[in-house]
Design a protein around this motif. Structure first.
Motif, PDB file in Angstrom:
ATOM      1  N   ASP A  25       0.888  -1.333  -0.017  1.00 35.98           N
ATOM      2  CA  ASP A  25       0.069   0.007   0.066  1.00 35.98           C
ATOM      3  C   ASP A  25       0.755   1.219  -0.143  1.00 35.98           C
ATOM      4  N   LEU A  29       1.154   4.109  -3.028  1.00 30.09           N
ATOM      5  CA  LEU A  29       0.818   5.588  -2.753  1.00 30.09           C
ATOM      6  C   LEU A  29       2.103   6.358  -3.294  1.00 30.09           C
ATOM      7  N   ARG A  81      -6.912   7.172  -6.944  1.00 26.70           N
ATOM      8  CA  ARG A  81      -6.876   8.222  -6.146  1.00 26.70           C
ATOM      9  C   ARG A  81      -8.324   8.573  -5.551  1.00 26.70           C
ATOM     10  N   LEU A  84      -8.953   6.489  -2.139  1.00 21.36           N
ATOM     11  CA  LEU A  84      -7.717   6.581  -1.364  1.00 21.36           C
ATOM     12  C   LEU A  84      -8.481   7.140  -0.055  1.00 21.36           C
ATOM     13  N   THR A  85      -7.972   6.840   1.078  1.00 22.23           N
ATOM     14  CA  THR A  85      -8.181   7.737   2.276  1.00 22.23           C
ATOM     15  C   THR A  85      -6.557   8.343   2.852  1.00 22.23           C
ATOM     16  N   GLY A  88      -4.347   5.852   2.720  1.00 20.74           N
ATOM     17  CA  GLY A  88      -4.062   4.509   1.509  1.00 20.74           C
ATOM     18  C   GLY A  88      -5.207   3.792   1.233  1.00 20.74           C
ATOM     19  N   LEU A  89      -5.166   2.874   0.567  1.00 20.63           N
ATOM     20  CA  LEU A  89      -6.274   2.033   0.306  1.00 20.63           C
ATOM     21  C   LEU A  89      -6.504   0.948   1.478  1.00 20.63           C
TER      22      LEU A  89
END
Length: 93
Positions: A25, A29, A81, A84-85, A88-89
């Protein structure tokens, strides 16, 4: 926990396995931030492969509420994108 991979189905994954996905992850990013399209594609596939390796697929006719939604292997940078938080995912890892 139940992980949905868009366009593929659902996988049951022990929450304790999430830290194993964290490195991928983070790589994903970084590649997205750097605009590394080929690296992004390779790492996204590796992340999804790892989910399949660590998890157990649910039957196709099963529809459980998903705790985590991951993009399909052919998702674009822009589509990822949108998922995403801040973490990340894979949130919370």
């Amino acid at each position: 926990m139940i992980v949905r991979i868009m366009g593929e189905g659902q996988v049951r994954l022990e929450e304790s396995r999430l830290p194993e996905l964290d490195k991928l992850d983070e790589e994903l990013l970084a590649e997205m931030d750097n605009g590394d399209g080929p690296g992004f594609r390779t790492t996204l596939q590796a992340l999804l492969d790892k989910v399949h390796e660590l998890g157990e697929p649910l039957p196709d006719d099963s529809l459980e509420p998903s705790d985590l939604i991951l993009p399909s292997p052919d998702a674009t940078l822009e589509e990822v994108r949108d998922l995403l938080t801040d973490d990340g995912l894979i949130p919370g890892t």
